[in-house]
Write an enzyme that holds these catalytic residues in place. Structure first.
Site, mmCIF file in Angstrom:
data_model
loop_
_atom_site.group_PDB
_atom_site.id
_atom_site.type_symbol
_atom_site.label_atom_id
_atom_site.label_comp_id
_atom_site.label_asym_id
_atom_site.label_seq_id
_atom_site.Cartn_x
_atom_site.Cartn_y
_atom_site.Cartn_z
ATOM 1 N N GLU A 183 3.261 -1.327 9.059
ATOM 2 C CA GLU A 183 4.113 -0.442 8.255
ATOM 3 C C GLU A 183 5.567 -0.893 8.181
ATOM 4 O O GLU A 183 6.384 -0.211 7.571
ATOM 5 C CB GLU A 183 4.036 0.990 8.798
ATOM 6 N N ASP A 207 0.160 7.612 8.165
ATOM 7 C CA ASP A 207 0.553 6.222 8.461
ATOM 8 C C ASP A 207 1.946 6.210 9.078
ATOM 9 O O ASP A 207 2.205 5.521 10.073
ATOM 10 C CB ASP A 207 0.662 5.391 7.163
ATOM 11 N N ASP A 232 -1.475 -2.162 14.156
ATOM 12 C CA ASP A 232 -1.809 -1.456 12.926
ATOM 13 C C ASP A 232 -1.950 -0.009 13.379
ATOM 14 O O ASP A 232 -2.959 0.359 13.966
ATOM 15 C CB ASP A 232 -3.119 -1.984 12.332
ATOM 16 N N LEU A 285 -2.389 2.892 11.982
ATOM 17 C CA LEU A 285 -3.476 3.717 11.443
ATOM 18 C C LEU A 285 -4.361 2.868 10.550
ATOM 19 O O LEU A 285 -4.157 2.791 9.342
ATOM 20 C CB LEU A 285 -2.919 4.931 10.690
ATOM 21 N N ASP A 286 -5.334 2.224 11.181
ATOM 22 C CA ASP A 286 -6.265 1.383 10.428
ATOM 23 C C ASP A 286 -7.292 2.274 9.721
ATOM 24 O O ASP A 286 -7.717 3.291 10.265
ATOM 25 C CB ASP A 286 -6.992 0.423 11.368
ATOM 26 N N ASP A 339 0.851 -1.194 0.000
ATOM 27 C CA ASP A 339 0.000 0.000 0.000
ATOM 28 C C ASP A 339 0.887 1.244 0.000
ATOM 29 O O ASP A 339 1.914 1.275 0.681
ATOM 30 C CB ASP A 339 -0.868 0.080 1.277
HETATM 31 P P1 AHM Z 1 -5.572 -0.789 6.245
HETATM 32 O O1 AHM Z 1 -5.034 -1.403 7.499
HETATM 33 O O2 AHM Z 1 -4.526 -0.611 5.195
HETATM 34 O O3 AHM Z 1 -6.353 0.447 6.490
HETATM 35 O O4 AHM Z 1 -6.576 -1.872 5.580
HETATM 36 C C1 AHM Z 1 -7.555 -2.496 6.360
HETATM 37 C C2 AHM Z 1 -8.937 -2.022 5.968
HETATM 38 C C3 AHM Z 1 -9.910 -2.187 7.084
HETATM 39 O O5 AHM Z 1 -9.925 -1.067 7.923
HETATM 40 C C4 AHM Z 1 -11.213 -2.377 6.378
HETATM 41 O O6 AHM Z 1 -12.041 -3.210 7.114
HETATM 42 C C5 AHM Z 1 -10.807 -3.020 5.077
HETATM 43 O O7 AHM Z 1 -9.426 -2.817 4.924
HETATM 44 C C6 AHM Z 1 -11.512 -2.398 3.917
HETATM 45 O O8 AHM Z 1 -11.147 -3.093 2.756
HETATM 46 P P2 AHM Z 1 -11.969 -2.888 1.382
HETATM 47 O O9 AHM Z 1 -11.710 -1.480 0.929
HETATM 48 O O10 AHM Z 1 -11.372 -3.941 0.466
HETATM 49 O O11 AHM Z 1 -13.425 -3.143 1.671
HETATM 50 MG MG MG Z 2 -5.728 -1.958 9.065
#
Ligand code: AHM
Ligand code: MG
Length: 312
Positions: A82, A59, A100, A102-103, A53
C-alpha cells in the site's frame, strides 16, 4: 498446548520473537476490525495504491495497523503493497518488515478468506535481498478461523487464534505433501498463457486419459493466502504465471511481500516455489513492487511445471 510466544522463545532471538509477537497482535486487531458488527467489508477508501488498485478502507486500516506493529517491533523500515516506497522507522533497527497487509483485497466484499503476509528481512541492501536471506516469514488468514503459518527458518508451524486474540499451536511441523491431485490457476487467462503452462494444465485436465494417467481437480479462490493455507494443509499446486497480456510479463504477484515469504514457508515445509524454473528464494529484487511469476506447492507438480519450461 503451546502458544506462539513459547514457540518463538524456543526458536528465535528475542528481537525477532518480539517482532512476530507484534505482528500477531496486529493481526488480532485486523481480525476484530473485519468482524466488527457494522463493518461494510468492501467500503472504498478512495485512493489508489502503488499498484494502481483502488484501496478499500480495510486495506488502509490493515496497512496502518501493520505499520504500527513494525514501529513497535523497532524495525528499521516498513515496506508495503500500500506504500509507494519504504517508510524509514528506527535508524538502528535490526531488520526490515515487508507486508501485504490485506491480501485478497478483490475478495473482501464477498466474505471469503483474506489475510496478511509478512517478511522479516535483513537491513542490508535496504531489504532488497534474495528471499533466502529472510529472517522469518508468515501469513495470517482471516477466515472461518484466524490462523497463522510462520517460519523462522526451522520448519513451519501453524496456529489458530483463540477468543482472547492469542495464537495457539495447531501443528509444530507443517509439511506439504509431495504429491497432489489439485491445481489452482485463473483459467480465465488461458488464452494468454505461454506454451509450457498451456501444456502443463492441458495434461492435468486430460487426467486419467492423458500423459499424467490420473485425474486432477481445479481449485481457485482468487486469494493467495486461502490457496496457500489449503496447499499447506493437504497439498496442491498454485500458478500465477507470466502471460501475454500487457503488464503481465512477470505475472501478477509481488516478489518482496507475496512470493518470497510464501516461498520461504513452502521450502521450509518440504515443497517448492519457482518462477517456472528458478527458485523464488534465489531471485534478488531490484524494486519494492517488482512482480514475479509464481508456481508453488507440492514438489512433484512444481517439478513437472519446471520440466515443461525446460522443454521450451
Ligand atoms: P492483492 O494483493 O491486491 O489482493 O492481489 C493479489 C491477489 C492474490 O491474492 C490472488 O492470488 C491473485 O491476486 C488473484 O488474481 P486474479 O484475480 O488475477 O486471479
Ligand atoms: Mg496480495
Amino acid at each position: 498446548m503451546t502458544n506462539l510466544a513459547a514457540y518463538l522463545d524456543s526458536r528465535a532471538g528475542p528481537e525477532l520473537a518480539a517482532a512476530i509477537g507484534e505482528l500477531a497482535a496486529a493481526a488480532a486487531r485486523i481480525s476484530a476490525e473485519i468482524r466488527a458488527p457494522r463493518r461494510v467489508l468492501d467500503a472504498v477508501a478512495g485512493d489508489v495504491n502503488a499498484d494502481g488498485d483502488t484501496q478499500k478502507a480495510l486495506d488502509v486500516l490493515a496497512d496502518e495497523i501493520i505499520l504500527g506493529a513494525a514501529r513497535q517491533a523497532g524495525a528499521a523500515a516498513y515496506m508495503s503493497e500500500e506504500r509507494e516506497a519504504a517508510i524509514p522507522l528506527e535508524p538502528d533497527g535490526p531488520f526490515i518488515i515487508a507486508s501485504d497487509p490485506l491480501d485478497g483485497s478483490s475478495n473482501i466484499g464477498v466474505n471469503v478468506s483474506i489475510g496478511t503476509i509478512f517478511s522479516v528481512l535483513p537491513t542490508a541492501g535496504a531489504g532488497l535481498v534474495a528471499g533466502r536471506a529472510q529472517h522469518a516469514a508468515g501469513f495470517f488468514v482471516y477466515g472461518p478461523q484466524t490462523t497463522l503459518l510462520v517460519t523462522v527458518g526451522a520448519g513451519v508451524a501453524s496456529f489458530r487464534m483463540d477468543a482472547d486474540g492469542n495464537f495457539q499451536m495447531i501443528d509444530d511441523n507443517v509439511r506439504i505433501p509431495e504429491q497432489t491431485g489439485e491445481f489452482a490457476i485463473n483459467a480465465g487467462n488461458q488464452r494468454y498463457w505461454l506454451p509450457p503452462v498451456q501444456r502443463y494444465i492441458a495434461d492435468c485436465v486430460a487426467g486419467a486419459d492423458g500423459p499424467r494417467g490420473r485425474n486432477f481437480s481445479q481449485r481457485y479462490v482468487g486469494s493467495l493466502v486461502a490457496e496457500a493455507w489449503r496447499i499447506f494443509s493437504r497439498g496442491g499446486v498454485f500458478l500465477y504465471p507470466a502471460d501475454s497480456r500487457d503488464g503481465f510479463a512477470d505475472g501478477r504477484l509481488r516478489l518482496v511481500y507475496e512470493a518470497a515469504p510464501m516461498a520461504l514457508l513452502v521450502e521450509q515445509a518440504g515443497g517448492r516455489a519457482t518462477d517456472g524454473t528458478r527458485d523464488i528464494l534465489d531471485i534478488t529484487p531490484t524494486a519494492v513492487h517488482q512482480r514475479v511469476p509464481l508456481v508453488f506447492g507440492s514438489s512433484e507438480e512444481v517439478d513437472e511445471v519446471a520440466s515443461q519450461h525446460a522443454a521450451g
